[in-house]
Design a protein around this motif. Structure first.
Motif, mmCIF file in Angstrom:
data_model
loop_
_atom_site.group_PDB
_atom_site.id
_atom_site.type_symbol
_atom_site.label_atom_id
_atom_site.label_comp_id
_atom_site.label_asym_id
_atom_site.label_seq_id
_atom_site.Cartn_x
_atom_site.Cartn_y
_atom_site.Cartn_z
ATOM 1 N N UNK A 1 37.350 41.815 50.598
ATOM 2 C CA UNK A 1 38.096 42.348 50.529
ATOM 3 C C UNK A 1 39.121 41.005 49.237
ATOM 4 N N UNK A 2 40.402 41.506 48.596
ATOM 5 C CA UNK A 2 40.917 40.893 47.857
ATOM 6 C C UNK A 2 41.862 39.937 48.288
ATOM 7 N N UNK A 3 42.474 39.212 47.368
ATOM 8 C CA UNK A 3 43.983 38.945 47.291
ATOM 9 C C UNK A 3 44.739 38.377 48.745
ATOM 10 N N UNK A 4 45.444 39.523 48.450
ATOM 11 C CA UNK A 4 46.334 40.743 49.559
ATOM 12 C C UNK A 4 45.888 40.237 50.786
ATOM 13 N N UNK A 5 44.869 41.101 50.923
ATOM 14 C CA UNK A 5 44.073 40.909 51.870
ATOM 15 C C UNK A 5 43.761 39.894 52.734
ATOM 16 N N UNK A 6 43.607 38.302 52.682
ATOM 17 C CA UNK A 6 43.085 37.090 52.341
ATOM 18 C C UNK A 6 44.012 36.161 53.430
ATOM 19 N N UNK A 7 44.208 35.712 54.426
ATOM 20 C CA UNK A 7 45.044 35.009 54.293
ATOM 21 C C UNK A 7 45.230 33.725 53.604
ATOM 22 N N UNK A 8 46.405 33.084 54.238
ATOM 23 C CA UNK A 8 46.280 31.746 52.850
ATOM 24 C C UNK A 8 44.974 30.786 53.375
ATOM 25 N N UNK A 9 45.255 30.688 55.113
ATOM 26 C CA UNK A 9 43.967 29.925 55.463
ATOM 27 C C UNK A 9 42.752 30.819 55.548
ATOM 28 N N UNK A 10 42.339 32.004 55.059
ATOM 29 C CA UNK A 10 41.287 32.444 54.620
ATOM 30 C C UNK A 10 41.262 31.677 52.987
#
Length: 465
Positions: free
Chosen positions: A328-337
């Protein structure tokens, strides 16, 4: 243990059917069900020992449980059962019993778990107990586990043949006759029910209560001695960063739980891979990449940890798409991730490993900032995580227990808890090995344990490590 993710649930259901057919009391059935579900709760504590003896701890234990001929040959090659398996059985049984105690389960469940490696003819482990000293629930649980594994691996006909050869040895002849008459009906019925439904049927009132997620983390970390306390430290750093970032309380709780359980999937990967100090082979990397996938699969089975498991599965993703298992790249990763990923990296850098010492806070901060500059970590979160040098006390840590151990015993405990031998501990602390041994014996006595793994688990739960 090299088994499918639903093995324990299926084996526990079969155990319960056996208990019903044996006309067990409600209390006896409860002990059977609970012990069957928790049977392998001590498996992480023996992973390092299996790896040291047999190489691949996961496939080695799969061979053991499937009774493969090559397993018996390997045990003999390594010095026989007494030398190889008895110490591991002692560790496993004591840790499993300790888990039952921490869950406040009944004495019958504790005793079933503590004796699960014993055999009907007195040839079992670790204490070679005679049949009249072994709870009948032990034979029901062990026979159910064998039936589930053998029938899945070899088919029902061969499974019953293998079980028949163990009659009067591993379990009573009358019990084998009962199971043989009912096995096909039970195995047919179990195929028609999803694991989730079986799980709901099996849960006792005691096991419906919420479990400390810190306990789950401590059991996860037993797989590798040098990981002791790692999941708690990741959870603390991640939660502290979440608070600084202004996340809502429910999101902070999910991040904290994600940090605690992020390593569940690590159990699927052999210890000899985790212990490699240098670059991994491509085949080894394929197994490592699946660890967060198994974290997701395991955590998703627990409603209370559903969101935490989702977050935890992003622990090894990177903002530039170079991570795993999704890529996954930046936008696909939740902030918690992002938070848990950076917290895990930070804590790993600040922790000792067999091939390197922990690096300083300054060096760790520089590394995290460097990763952020390369686009792998979120810059703002990286800054917040590296400032989290004084994590809050977790709910699993309790005050007032340090007084029971002396200052020197605490020092010894911290070293042996991280996998150091008596000689290594003596060298670091400037003591003689015999003095360290005396301290270890005192620690065992005060913590009511007889193995290092059980002492480490209890000490972690008490906030001593």
């Amino acid at each position: 243990m090299g088994q499918p993710i639903d093995h324990s649930i299926r084996a526990a259901w079969i155990s319960d059917q056996i208990a019903v057919s044996e006309k067990c009391s409600t209390a006896e059935r409860r002990a059977v069900r609970q012990a069957a579900l928790l049977r392998w709760s001590g498996c992480t504590a023996t992973a390092n020992g299996f790896a040291a003896l047999f190489g691949d701890d996961v496939s080695g234990r799969e061979a053991m449980l499937s009774a493969r001929p090559e397993w018996s040959a390997l045990v003999q090659e390594k010095g026989g059962m007494d030398r190889t398996m008895v110490p591991l059985a002692q560790i496993h049984c004591e840790v499993s019993r300790e888990v039952a105690r921490m869950l406040n389960l009944d004495e019958a469940t504790e005793q079933t778990l503590f004796h699960l490696w014993e055999a009907y003819d007195g040839s079992g482990m670790p204490n070679r107990l005679e049949a009249d000293r072994i709870p009948p629930s032990v034979f029901m649980v062990s026979l159910a586990g064998d039936l589930e594994i053998f029938s899945r691996v070899y088919g029902i006909d061969r499974a019953l043949q293998m079980i028949a050869r163990r009659a009067g040895v591993n379990y009573p002849l009358a019990l084998v006759r009962n199971v043989t008459m009912n096995a096909e009906r039970w195995l047919t019925a179990i195929k028609q029910e999803p694991s989730a439904k079986l799980h709901d049927v099996l849960l006792t009132e005691e096991m419906k209560k919420a479990t400390s997620v810190e306990l789950v983390a401590d059991i996860i970390d037993l797989k590798l001695p040098w990981m002791t306390g790692f999941s708690r430290r990741v959870a603390n750093a991640a939660a502290d960063c979440s608070v600084r970032l202004g996340l809502a309380p429910d999101k902070v709780a999910n991040v904290y739980h994600a940090g605690l359980i992020h390593g569940i999937g690590r159990a699927s990967t052999p210890n000899d891979i985790w212990n490699v100090p240098g670059p991994l082979s491509e085949a080894a990397w394929e197994k490592v990449r699946l660890a967060p996938y198994w974290t997701l699969r395991a955590g998703k089975q627990i409603d209370r940890l559903n969101r935490a498991a989702e977050i935890a599965s992003f622990t090894y993703e990177r903002a530039d798409g170079s991570g795993y298992f999704r890529g996954s790249a930046r936008q696909s990763i939740p902030v918690e991730g992002h938070i848990v990923a950076i917290a895990a990296a930070w804590v790993a850098l600040r922790s000792d490993r067999p091939w390197r010492a922990a690096i300083s806070a300054e060096s760790a901060s520089a590394h995290i900032r460097g990763e952020a500059q390369l686009g792998r970590f979120d810059p703002e979160i990286s800054q917040l995580v590296t400032e989290s040098l004084n994590p809050r006390r977790t709910a699993g840590q309790r005050k007032g227990h340090r007084a029971s151990l002396s200052k020197r015993e605490l020092e010894v405990l911290r070293h042996v808890g991280y996998g150091a031998s008596n000689k290594e501990t003596a060298r670091v602390l400037g003591l003689s090995p015999s003095t360290v041994r005396t301290h270890v014996e005192s620690i065992f006595r005060k913590l009511d344990c007889s193995t290092r793994a059980a002492a480490t688990l209890k000490a972690s739960t008490l906030g001593l490590l």
